[in-house]
Scaffold this active site. Structure first.
Site: not given
Length: 114
Positions: A20, A24, A43, A81
């Site tokens: 993860y 990212h 974000y 995604w």
């Protein structure tokens, strides 16, 4: 229109933590484009290794939050995604997937200082 600040949380399955974090570090350009086109800015996603909780925060600067979120959910690249990332996460509210909604828990803002 004032900026809407959003906070969300979800649990990251421990067996996917490294993957993860790695994906990212290089989010797909189409996903980043859709985020921007949906009036989402600043974000960030934070990870608490001890609890496994992911905490996301962003600012929404548009004038149709629900409409922009529907556009994001309908975007084919974003859906691809989510197919990758949803298996890595566990909803805190019993949600089944990002597509179905209710996946990330929306948090109440209780303090803000500028």
């Amino acid at each position: 229109m004032p900026v809407l600040r959003v906070g969300q949380s979800i649990r990251l399955k421990p067996e996917y933590a490294d993957e993860y974090i790695k994906i990212h570090a290089n989010v797909w350009p189409g996903v980043l484009k859709r985020i921007s086109e949906s009036n989402i800015h600043d974000y960030s996603i934070f990870y608490d290794k001890k609890s496994g909780i992911l905490f996301a925060t962003f600012k929404y600067t548009g004038d149709d939050f629900d409409g922009d979120m529907k556009k994001s959910a309908a975007d084919p690249e974003t859906q691809r995604w989510w197919q990758v990332t949803d298996k890595m996460q566990e909803s805190l509210d019993g949600g089944k997937s990002s597509v179905d909604g209710g996946w990330w828990r929306v948090l109440e803002e209780v303090f803000y200082a500028e």
